[in-house]
Structure formats: C-alpha cells, structure tokens
Design an enzyme around this catalytic site. Structure first.
Site, short mmCIF file in Angstrom:
data_model
loop_
_atom_site.label_atom_id
_atom_site.label_comp_id
_atom_site.label_asym_id
_atom_site.label_seq_id
_atom_site.Cartn_x
_atom_site.Cartn_y
_atom_site.Cartn_z
N SER A 136 0.83 -1.21 0.00
CA SER A 136 0.00 0.00 0.00
C SER A 136 0.86 1.25 0.00
O SER A 136 1.97 1.26 0.55
CB SER A 136 -0.88 0.00 1.26
N TYR A 161 -2.40 -0.26 9.93
CA TYR A 161 -2.59 -0.81 8.58
C TYR A 161 -1.29 -0.71 7.79
O TYR A 161 -0.82 -1.68 7.19
CB TYR A 161 -3.73 -0.08 7.86
#
Length: 341
Positions: A136, A161
């Site tokens: 990501s 995350y």
C-alpha cells in the site's frame, strides 16, 4: 516494449476474490480462459451484498472455483495449495482501511500478518512461478519528498494498517531470499471505480448525498494546504497486475516492490467537485454536496504521489485514466446499481 501475455494453461490463485481489486482481476483472467481459484472469507467489514454481486458475476465462468475461507486458517490454505497446485498466486486478501485499524487492530494482525505468513508458507512448500501481493502507498507514512519512490525510506508508518503492509514486504523479501520464491509487492495508490469499496471517501460521499446528509471532509477546511491523493482507476490497476503476472521476476533476490498509482495527484476538493459534476451528468440534474470541514484524522497523510518509472521500465505500462473519466464510470454505475434515479 512487449510484455509476455498470460499463460492460460496455468492455474491462478487469487485471495480476496470477492473484494474490489480481486473481483476485477479474477474476471480479467477468466475472460482470457485462465483457471482461477478464488478465496474470500466474505466478511462484513462493508456491505456483503456487494461482495455477493461480484461473486455472482464470476460464478458463470466454468474455470472459476470459489472457496469460502479465511487465509488466517493455515490448514485451509495448505489444503487449497495441495489440491489445486496454483502456478501463480495473487494475495489481495487483507483487512483494508487506515482508520479502522485504529479501532479494531486485532483483525489486521490476523488477516494481514498471520494470513500473509500462511500464504508464504504455502508457497514455500508448494513452489509457485510467481507470488504477487498487495502492499500500500500508506507505507510511505508522512514522507515529505514527492513523488514517492520505491527506494524511499519507509520505516515511519503512521497507522497499524501501514505497519502490516510494510511487514508484508519484509516477510516476502525474507521468504524470497531463503526459499527462492519469485515475489512482487504492489504499493497501491487510492484505487477507485465502479463496484468499489463503500468505506472509501468517494463512495461514502455519494451515499451521504442520496440520504440527504452532509459529507465530512477531513482537511481542516484549509484549501491552500489541501490533502492530495494519487487516485488510481481500477482498470489501470488490473492492467498493471496482469502485465506483472505475465512477467515473473528475474531479480538477483527474486523480490521486487513497485508503486502502482496514477502519477498525478489531485487535491481532495478537486476530486469532490469532479464527483459532483459526474453525478450531475449521471442524474441529469445538478448535484451539490453539503460540506462539513473537520480536522485531519489520525493516521491520514497529507499527500500520496506515486513515481511510476520502475513499473514502466518493467512492463511498459503507466496508468492513464483521468479522474473525470474514472468518476463518470463510477457515478453511472452507482445510479444504475442502487436505482437512485
């Protein structure tokens, strides 16, 4: 540059197949006659009806096999690898969302760390031609240098995350090094489009409009220092993955990380104004959101901006869909799917 097309004699295992990117990638491979094994736990992090719609669109393909399961279940993962012997694995199953990782950290460790470890172990004992996995843009944290390059320092994530995604890159590198697993990590930059994730801002703004509620914009109302995001349309993401799948890595250590973004960041307010225009067009009447400005949320970063040179050198591809075109596709789909005329 020519890139190797997909080999339809191979078996492709896609985790997160009922998810946004997983669905579109599965469909693209199936359209080319490839055999696809899809795994998904169909969790209720967002509207499961959307996940069932995606799966329903994949079911008619005779080369599609769906397994409802969670990649954090090691026995299920091992059994699946032993039974189907996938040649290529694309791991897209993950607990998504920066903000949710602050409220519910457990599921991120379960899915993104333990789940990915299980995939790596399965690739170790059932060798594959190529493992592609989702990282990501959030790994860049609050980096000030733009555009973000794959060689940048990424040791200061600002959300759990992001930490799990950085961990995935380290784990993949180690397994590649020790067990010669050809692996490629993809740092996705704000993926959007039809059938996308309802937890994403553009989708949430649209829902709020149709129920007559104001939208919350977390940029302090500071238009001079607005948040910038590198919004990347789903078709561009899928083409990038498809090209990389067809080109197993030939690196010294068989592990590489690529940015996959639009290389063209937009101000958040520009994106919102464009969404209003595309919805106006889809509905045939003017749409204006009622806006409430709030402070930036913990875990959010001021800018995401992808350098895409490495991807271009590797597979001759650079995402190119403008936000006008991409959001129009989304708006048309939303109005039709939710029957909001």
């Amino acid at each position: 540059m020519n890139y190797k097309t997909l080999d339809s004699s191979k078996t492709y295992l896609i985790t997160g197949a009922a998810g946004f990117i997983g669905y579109y990638l599965s469909r693209k491979l199936l359209e080319q006659g490839c055999r696809v094994i899809g795994i998904d736990n169909v969790n209720d992090y967002y509207d499961v009806n959307l996940k069932h719609t995606r799966l329903g669109n994949l079911e008619p393909y005779e080369k599609f096999t769906f397994i409802k399961g969670d990649i954090s279940d090691k026995d299920m993962v091992m059994r699946t690898f032993e039974e189907y012997k996938p040649n290529v694995v694309v791991n897209l199953a993950a607990q998504a969302g920066v903000r949710y990782s602050i409220e519910n950290p457990d599921v991120y460790i379960q899915s993104n760390i333990i789940g990915f470890y299980n995939i790596l172990e399965a690739c170790r004992y059932n060798p594959v031609d190529h493992l592609v996995y989702a990282s990501s843009s959030s790994v860049y944290g609050a980096n000030k240098k733009v555009p973000f390059e794959e060689t940048d320092f990424v040791d200061t994530p600002v959300s759990l995350y992001a930490s799990t995604k950085k961990s995935n890159e380290l784990m993949a590198h180690t397994y590649s090094h020790l067990y010669k697993i050809p692996a490629t990590g993809l740092r996705f930059f704000t993926v959007y489009g039809p059938m996308g994730r309802p937890d994403m801002a553009y989708f949430g703004f649209t829902e709020k409009y149709f129920v007559g509620e104001p939208i919350k914009i977390f940029n302090n109302g500071d238009f001079d220092n607005d948040l910038y995001r590198d919004f990347t349309y789903i078709d561009d993401i899928v083409e990038g993955i498809e090209r990389l799948i067809g080109k197993p890595p030939v690196y010294a250590v068989p592990h590489k990380v690529f940015n996959i973004g639009n290389n063209n960041p937009e101000k958040l307010m520009t994106f919102i104004n464009t969404l209003e225009k595309t919805l106006s067009k889809a509905l045939g009447r003017e749409v204006q959101f009622e806006k409430v400005f709030e402070p930036i949320k913990p875990g959010d970063v001021p800018v995401t901006y992808a350098s895409t040179e490495l991807l271009q050198q590797a597979v001759g591809f650079k995402p190119k869909t403008s936000i006008e075109d991409g959001l129009q596709q989304f708006a048309n789909w939303y109005v039709d799917y939710y029957k909001v005329k």
